[in-house]
Design a protein around this motif. Structure first.
Motif, PDB file in Angstrom:
ATOM      1  N   PHE A  44      -2.752 -13.696  82.422  1.00 49.26           N
ATOM      2  CA  PHE A  44      -2.760 -14.906  81.373  1.00 49.26           C
ATOM      3  C   PHE A  44      -4.100 -15.518  81.346  1.00 49.26           C
ATOM      4  CE2 PHE A  44      -2.575 -19.226  81.273  1.00 49.26           C
ATOM      5  CZ  PHE A  44      -1.993 -19.687  79.928  1.00 49.26           C
ATOM      6  N   ALA A  45      -4.565 -15.674  82.563  1.00 50.35           N
ATOM      7  CA  ALA A  45      -6.168 -16.199  82.410  1.00 50.35           C
ATOM      8  C   ALA A  45      -6.942 -15.403  81.847  1.00 50.35           C
ATOM      9  CB  ALA A  45      -6.451 -16.445  84.026  1.00 50.35           C
ATOM     10  N   ARG A  46      -7.028 -14.154  82.155  1.00 51.28           N
ATOM     11  CA  ARG A  46      -7.729 -13.311  81.388  1.00 51.28           C
ATOM     12  C   ARG A  46      -7.784 -13.196  79.831  1.00 51.28           C
ATOM     13  NH1 ARG A  46      -6.271  -7.962  83.208  1.00 51.28           N
ATOM     14  NH2 ARG A  46      -6.279  -9.021  85.252  1.00 51.28           N
ATOM     15  N   ASP A  47      -6.509 -13.338  79.380  1.00 51.70           N
ATOM     16  CA  ASP A  47      -6.226 -13.371  78.011  1.00 51.70           C
ATOM     17  C   ASP A  47      -6.971 -14.813  77.467  1.00 51.70           C
ATOM     18  OD1 ASP A  47      -4.681 -11.412  77.859  1.00 51.70           O
ATOM     19  OD2 ASP A  47      -2.968 -12.100  77.153  1.00 51.70           O
ATOM     20  N   GLN A  49     -14.014 -16.524  74.644  1.00 53.23           N
ATOM     21  CA  GLN A  49     -15.226 -15.484  74.676  1.00 53.23           C
ATOM     22  C   GLN A  49     -15.517 -14.960  73.160  1.00 53.23           C
ATOM     23  OE1 GLN A  49     -14.736 -12.539  77.468  1.00 53.23           O
ATOM     24  NE2 GLN A  49     -15.767 -13.642  78.948  1.00 53.23           N
ATOM     25  N   VAL A  50     -14.212 -14.810  72.343  1.00 51.33           N
ATOM     26  CA  VAL A  50     -14.294 -14.606  70.886  1.00 51.33           C
ATOM     27  C   VAL A  50     -14.535 -15.885  69.896  1.00 51.33           C
ATOM     28  CG1 VAL A  50     -13.165 -12.510  71.323  1.00 51.33           C
ATOM     29  CG2 VAL A  50     -11.957 -14.102  70.436  1.00 51.33           C
ATOM     30  N   GLY A  51     -14.576 -16.972  70.769  1.00 47.10           N
ATOM     31  CA  GLY A  51     -14.910 -18.059  69.758  1.00 47.10           C
ATOM     32  C   GLY A  51     -13.673 -19.097  69.483  1.00 47.10           C
ATOM     33  N   VAL A  60      -6.495 -23.310  86.868  1.00 53.33           N
ATOM     34  CA  VAL A  60      -7.847 -23.575  86.826  1.00 53.33           C
ATOM     35  C   VAL A  60      -8.765 -22.387  87.767  1.00 53.33           C
ATOM     36  CG1 VAL A  60     -10.122 -25.039  87.516  1.00 53.33           C
ATOM     37  CG2 VAL A  60      -8.146 -26.074  86.364  1.00 53.33           C
ATOM     38  N   GLN A  61      -8.231 -22.296  88.785  1.00 52.76           N
ATOM     39  CA  GLN A  61      -8.903 -21.385  89.534  1.00 52.76           C
ATOM     40  C   GLN A  61      -8.780 -19.864  89.016  1.00 52.76           C
ATOM     41  OE1 GLN A  61      -6.934 -21.314  93.520  1.00 52.76           O
ATOM     42  NE2 GLN A  61      -8.841 -21.188  94.556  1.00 52.76           N
ATOM     43  N   GLU A  90     -11.436 -15.161  86.323  1.00 50.60           N
ATOM     44  CA  GLU A  90     -11.563 -14.270  85.456  1.00 50.60           C
ATOM     45  C   GLU A  90     -12.889 -14.336  84.708  1.00 50.60           C
ATOM     46  OE1 GLU A  90      -9.837 -11.468  84.977  1.00 50.60           O
ATOM     47  OE2 GLU A  90      -8.615 -12.053  86.435  1.00 50.60           O
ATOM     48  N   GLY A  91     -13.760 -15.388  85.109  1.00 47.93           N
ATOM     49  CA  GLY A  91     -15.103 -15.440  84.481  1.00 47.93           C
ATOM     50  C   GLY A  91     -15.254 -16.314  83.488  1.00 47.93           C
ATOM     51  N   GLY A  92     -14.138 -17.460  83.248  1.00 52.57           N
ATOM     52  CA  GLY A  92     -14.195 -18.451  82.151  1.00 52.57           C
ATOM     53  C   GLY A  92     -14.618 -19.729  83.158  1.00 52.57           C
ATOM     54  N   ARG A  93     -14.753 -20.993  82.339  1.00 47.68           N
ATOM     55  CA  ARG A  93     -15.155 -22.193  82.664  1.00 47.68           C
ATOM     56  C   ARG A  93     -13.905 -23.029  82.451  1.00 47.68           C
ATOM     57  NH1 ARG A  93     -20.141 -24.937  80.977  1.00 47.68           N
ATOM     58  NH2 ARG A  93     -19.800 -26.266  82.756  1.00 47.68           N
TER      59      ARG A  93
END
Ligand code: X2W
Length: 288
Positions: free
Chosen positions: A51-54, A60-62, A116-117, A122-125
């Motif tokens: 889910f977090a990756r999605d 990332q795509v705006g 959040v974690q 997954e590399g997001g903020r």
């Protein structure tokens, strides 16, 4: 030879998926997408990571995603350990003073920070908030029978726009403040997601559940339906039980200016990406 053919087929599939996705990627650039992530959809570690990756990919795509979460099963768990009885009336938890304290601890603490974690991993903020932060969601009591269950009456979502601007994914726990000092309300997660989507006039509200969508009388999932069809199916008893709060949230959100609401199965791999970026989508899309 066989391997070469398999490789070629895989490449063709990838190319097809990409060519299908690219127009959608353009269409959704800058769009606001509110995603309700329920306690039942959270499942295991792998489901949480996926889910977090999605969500990170969307960002990332705006796309500007907002995650609004539930956590009913996790609240049940702690209430049980503390020996506090809990019951539901019309899908909402009867919430007394002791219960609302547990709800706030579990949702804004344990569950919010876990999501959040997962997004950070997954590399997001991501930044976690509740409806209390910056007075985002101000409630009145929904029904005297339910105690401290809130109905949102005033929304202040500028803080979410500020986070979008900074490239940060807001993760919101459905706990809210009241009109008076030091009030706390427990808000149904679907209700909170609908109110936030409405206040943002979101392009999409995705309600992730553990069923495949809204079904017709023959038991088939309807891929697209209008608010009137939802009302007819509810009147005839085809839409029933746990689906009612979701379709009610959907209708209210559409009235408030959300462009479309999708009720979909969060257990399907990459459910959110499938819905946003492929022709066939996923689940049931409700739009006027
Ligand atoms: C919910 C809030 C959490 C929630 C509760 O106390 O369980 C009310 O019922 P799910 O996982 O999305 O069901 N609040 C008023 O909605 O969790």
């Amino acid at each position: 030879m066989k391997k070469q053919l398999a490789d070629m087929n895989a490449s063709i599939t990838t190319a097809r998926t990409l060519s299908e996705a690219l127009p959608y990627l353009q269409r959704y650039a800058g769009a606001v997408v509110v995603v309700k992530f329920g306690g039942n959809a959270m499942g295991d570690e792998a489901a949480m990571a996926e889910f977090a990756r999605d969500i990170v990919l969307m960002r990332q795509v705006g796309v500007n995603p907002v995650v609004v979460h539930g956590g009913g099963p996790m609240i049940n768990d702690l209430l049980k350990r503390l020996g506090i009885e809990s019951r539901f009336v019309r899908g909402k938890r009867v919430t007394d003073k002791a219960t609302v304290e547990v709800v706030e601890m579990v949702l804004t603490g344990l569950v919010n920070k876990r999501i959040v974690q997962a997004i950070m991993d997954e590399g997001g903020r991501a930044v976690g908030l509740s409806g209390k932060d910056d007075d985002m969601m101000v409630c009145v009591a929904d029904d005297p029978e339910l105690g401290f269950v809130g109905r949102p009456v005033e929304m202040n979502v500028q803080v979410l726009r500020d986070l979008f601007g900074a490239g940060i994914i807001p993760v919101v726990a459905p706990v809210a403040t009241g009109m008076g000092p030091n009030e706390t309300f427990n808000v149904n997660g679907d209700t909170a997601a609908g109110a936030i989507a409405g206040a943002l006039k979101a392009d999409r509200l995705l309600l992730l559940t553990d069923v495949s969508g809204v079904k017709n009388a023959a038991g088939e999932v309807m891929t697209q339906l209008t608010p009137q069809e939802v009302r007819d199916l509810t009147d005839s008893g085809v839409i029933a039980g746990g689906m009612i709060p979701k379709t009610e949230t959907a209708l209210l959100a559409l009235e408030q200016g959300v462009r479309a609401v999708v009720i979909l199965d969060g257990r399907i791999a990459n459910a959110c990406l499938l819905e946003l970026f492929t022709d066939h989508g996923a689940g049931s899309l409700i739009r006027s």
